[in-house]
Design a protein around this motif. Structure first.
Motif, PDB file in Angstrom:
ATOM      1  N   MET A  82      -4.630   1.772  -5.344  1.00 21.45           N
ATOM      2  CA  MET A  82      -3.471   1.711  -6.221  1.00 21.45           C
ATOM      3  C   MET A  82      -3.862   1.601  -7.694  1.00 21.45           C
ATOM      4  O   MET A  82      -4.921   1.080  -8.035  1.00 21.45           O
ATOM      5  N   ARG A  83      -3.001   2.096  -8.553  1.00 24.53           N
ATOM      6  CA  ARG A  83      -3.127   1.914  -9.998  1.00 24.53           C
ATOM      7  C   ARG A  83      -2.580   0.532 -10.333  1.00 24.53           C
ATOM      8  O   ARG A  83      -1.562   0.104  -9.796  1.00 24.53           O
ATOM      9  N   ILE A  84      -3.251  -0.176 -11.244  1.00 24.85           N
ATOM     10  CA  ILE A  84      -2.831  -1.529 -11.616  1.00 24.85           C
ATOM     11  C   ILE A  84      -2.250  -1.516 -13.022  1.00 24.85           C
ATOM     12  O   ILE A  84      -2.887  -1.038 -13.965  1.00 24.85           O
ATOM     13  N   VAL A  85      -1.044  -2.052 -13.159  1.00 25.13           N
ATOM     14  CA  VAL A  85      -0.408  -2.229 -14.464  1.00 25.13           C
ATOM     15  C   VAL A  85      -0.361  -3.730 -14.713  1.00 25.13           C
ATOM     16  O   VAL A  85       0.377  -4.463 -14.044  1.00 25.13           O
ATOM     17  N   SER A 128       0.800  -1.227   0.000  1.00 21.15           N
ATOM     18  CA  SER A 128       0.000   0.000   0.000  1.00 21.15           C
ATOM     19  C   SER A 128       0.827   1.269   0.000  1.00 21.15           C
ATOM     20  O   SER A 128       0.294   2.365  -0.227  1.00 21.15           O
ATOM     21  N   LYS A 129       2.116   1.176   0.246  1.00 20.62           N
ATOM     22  CA  LYS A 129       2.968   2.357   0.290  1.00 20.62           C
ATOM     23  C   LYS A 129       3.294   2.904  -1.095  1.00 20.62           C
ATOM     24  O   LYS A 129       3.896   3.959  -1.228  1.00 20.62           O
ATOM     25  N   HIS A 130       2.901   2.172  -2.138  1.00 24.51           N
ATOM     26  CA  HIS A 130       3.217   2.554  -3.507  1.00 24.51           C
ATOM     27  C   HIS A 130       1.949   2.979  -4.252  1.00 24.51           C
ATOM     28  O   HIS A 130       0.854   2.513  -3.954  1.00 24.51           O
ATOM     29  N   GLU A 131       2.128   3.821  -5.257  1.00 28.03           N
ATOM     30  CA  GLU A 131       0.980   4.269  -6.045  1.00 28.03           C
ATOM     31  C   GLU A 131       0.502   3.206  -7.023  1.00 28.03           C
ATOM     32  O   GLU A 131      -0.676   3.176  -7.380  1.00 28.03           O
ATOM     33  N   SER A 132       1.411   2.332  -7.467  1.00 27.67           N
ATOM     34  CA  SER A 132       1.075   1.385  -8.533  1.00 27.67           C
ATOM     35  C   SER A 132       1.539  -0.028  -8.192  1.00 27.67           C
ATOM     36  O   SER A 132       2.517  -0.222  -7.464  1.00 27.67           O
ATOM     37  N   PHE A 133       0.823  -1.009  -8.758  1.00 25.03           N
ATOM     38  CA  PHE A 133       1.170  -2.419  -8.611  1.00 25.03           C
ATOM     39  C   PHE A 133       1.338  -3.006 -10.002  1.00 25.03           C
ATOM     40  O   PHE A 133       0.455  -2.870 -10.860  1.00 25.03           O
ATOM     41  N   VAL A 134       2.477  -3.657 -10.257  1.00 21.51           N
ATOM     42  CA  VAL A 134       2.778  -4.233 -11.563  1.00 21.51           C
ATOM     43  C   VAL A 134       2.673  -5.752 -11.476  1.00 21.51           C
ATOM     44  O   VAL A 134       3.317  -6.383 -10.631  1.00 21.51           O
ATOM     45  N   PHE A 135       1.889  -6.332 -12.381  1.00 17.12           N
ATOM     46  CA  PHE A 135       1.645  -7.780 -12.325  1.00 17.12           C
ATOM     47  C   PHE A 135       1.293  -8.278 -13.716  1.00 17.12           C
ATOM     48  O   PHE A 135       0.287  -7.876 -14.289  1.00 17.12           O
ATOM     49  N   PHE A 136       2.153  -9.134 -14.276  1.00 16.60           N
ATOM     50  CA  PHE A 136       1.937  -9.684 -15.608  1.00 16.60           C
ATOM     51  C   PHE A 136       1.906 -11.213 -15.561  1.00 16.60           C
ATOM     52  O   PHE A 136       2.881 -11.872 -15.940  1.00 16.60           O
ATOM     53  N   PRO A 137       0.819 -11.798 -15.069  1.00 20.46           N
ATOM     54  CA  PRO A 137       0.767 -13.264 -14.985  1.00 20.46           C
ATOM     55  C   PRO A 137       0.866 -13.909 -16.362  1.00 20.46           C
ATOM     56  O   PRO A 137       0.474 -13.306 -17.373  1.00 20.46           O
ATOM     57  N   GLN A 138       1.388 -15.120 -16.394  1.00 17.57           N
ATOM     58  CA  GLN A 138       1.544 -15.840 -17.660  1.00 17.57           C
ATOM     59  C   GLN A 138       0.437 -16.859 -17.892  1.00 17.57           C
ATOM     60  O   GLN A 138       0.355 -17.441 -18.970  1.00 17.57           O
ATOM     61  N   THR A 139      -0.391 -17.081 -16.892  1.00 20.91           N
ATOM     62  CA  THR A 139      -1.546 -17.958 -17.019  1.00 20.91           C
ATOM     63  C   THR A 139      -2.783 -17.198 -16.533  1.00 20.91           C
ATOM     64  O   THR A 139      -2.661 -16.233 -15.756  1.00 20.91           O
ATOM     65  N   PRO A 140      -3.969 -17.587 -16.960  1.00 19.53           N
ATOM     66  CA  PRO A 140      -5.177 -16.864 -16.542  1.00 19.53           C
ATOM     67  C   PRO A 140      -5.355 -16.865 -15.019  1.00 19.53           C
ATOM     68  O   PRO A 140      -5.269 -17.905 -14.372  1.00 19.53           O
ATOM     69  N   GLU A 141      -5.563 -15.693 -14.476  1.00 18.51           N
ATOM     70  CA  GLU A 141      -5.898 -15.539 -13.056  1.00 18.51           C
ATOM     71  C   GLU A 141      -7.421 -15.530 -12.949  1.00 18.51           C
ATOM     72  O   GLU A 141      -8.086 -14.645 -13.502  1.00 18.51           O
ATOM     73  N   THR A 142      -7.978 -16.510 -12.241  1.00 21.53           N
ATOM     74  CA  THR A 142      -9.435 -16.618 -12.168  1.00 21.53           C
ATOM     75  C   THR A 142     -10.065 -15.337 -11.619  1.00 21.53           C
ATOM     76  O   THR A 142     -11.150 -14.942 -12.035  1.00 21.53           O
ATOM     77  N   LEU A 143      -9.369 -14.686 -10.696  1.00 23.21           N
ATOM     78  CA  LEU A 143      -9.777 -13.370 -10.192  1.00 23.21           C
ATOM     79  C   LEU A 143      -8.515 -12.549  -9.934  1.00 23.21           C
ATOM     80  O   LEU A 143      -8.285 -11.539 -10.542  1.00 23.21           O
TER      81      LEU A 143
END
Length: 289
Positions: free
Chosen positions: A237-240, A210-225
């Protein structure tokens, strides 16, 4: 009503997204006055099924459930739903191995088990679409979210209100398909300041995130949620990310911060009611408030 919750693991065993969700569902059912019996899937045998065939089964992760037990549940016409957290109709549980996330018919497993369920509950419309394409069944339902405890939502609300640095958070995961390296490369290529956040206590992890403005996450398989993506969003947070995150395709994902927390609080009742109504005669169905 009397419920049996079947899962490979419970929160006492491992702190995972499915286990956190299941634990809160159990609490909600107990709060609504129902009896709940938990049993690990490897302990479900024909003797247990014989003694509890009149109960309502909620079958979560069932990788350790024997084929004999699956057949017994079907043969005795036990009332059960599958609360799906991934893709257990595939041997590798990973639809990304196939074009358009659709496996050849000879790769499908557990088909009859899914077919004979009252319903299979999916985490998002994205998740539901993949399951439907592979199983071609009409008993697939999207819950459009997960359940968080009031304590967790209160914590997320607190973290949301705290100041944030103009930097990027990356989950330091040892799981290859979470693709930590891809997120790091993105930040380096774009000269973005970032922090790798290692696995630690649940609330400690969220606080550092939570201390950051953005979260970076590039999964390689489908995330069900992707609970962590929803949690980051609830903390303002902003999601990239890419197009493999189920949560990002839900209508409520346009919300963030306290507005999203309020929406997720409503989901608690909605999801619990959906589960209960699947076992309830039409005249006695409930609606969330």
């Amino acid at each position: 009503m009397k419920f049996v919750i079947v899962a490979d693991f419970f929160l006492d065993d491992v702190v995972g997204g499915g286990e956190l969700n299941n634990e809160e569902l159990i609490r909600r059912l107990l709060f609504n006055g129902h009896d709940v019996h938990k049993i690990r899937s490897h302990k479900v045998d024909t003797k247990f099924i014989d003694s509890s065939s009149n109960l309502n089964y909620i079958i979560s992760n069932f990788w350790n459930l024997s084929d004999n037990s699956k057949k017994a549940l079907q043969n005795k016409k036990v009332k059960y739903i599958i609360y799906e957290h991934d893709h257990k109709y595939l041997p590798n549980r990973d639809p990304a191995a196939y074009k358009d996330f659709t496996a050849p018919k000879d790769k499908i497993i557990n088909y009859q088990f899914y077919k004979n369920a009252i319903a299979t509950l999916c985490q998002s419309s994205f998740h539901k679409g993949i399951v439907e394409r592979n199983l071609e069944l009409d008993n697939i339902i999207s819950l459009g979210g997960n359940i968080w405890s009031d304590e967790s939502l209160d914590k997320l609300s607190d973290f949301c209100s705290r100041p944030k640095a103009a930097s990027y958070a990356i989950m330091d995961s040892q799981i290859p398909h979470k693709n930590t390296q891809g997120a790091v490369l993105y930040c380096k290529k774009n000269n973005l300041p970032y922090e790798l956040i290692p696995s630690c206590g649940y609330y400690d992890f969220l606080e550092r995130l939570s201390k950051h403005e953005s979260f970076v996450f590039f999964p390689q398989t489908p995330e069900t949620l992707s609970r962590v993506v929803v949690e980051a969003r609830m903390m303002g947070m902003r999601i990239v990310t890419n197009n493999l995150v189920g949560a990002s395709q839900e209508e409520w994902f346009k919300l963030k911060g306290h507005d999203l927390i309020s929406e997720i609080r409503k989901k608690k009742s909605d999801i619990t009611d959906t589960v209960m109504n699947l076992f309830t005669p039409e005249d006695n169905k409930t609606t969330g408030v």
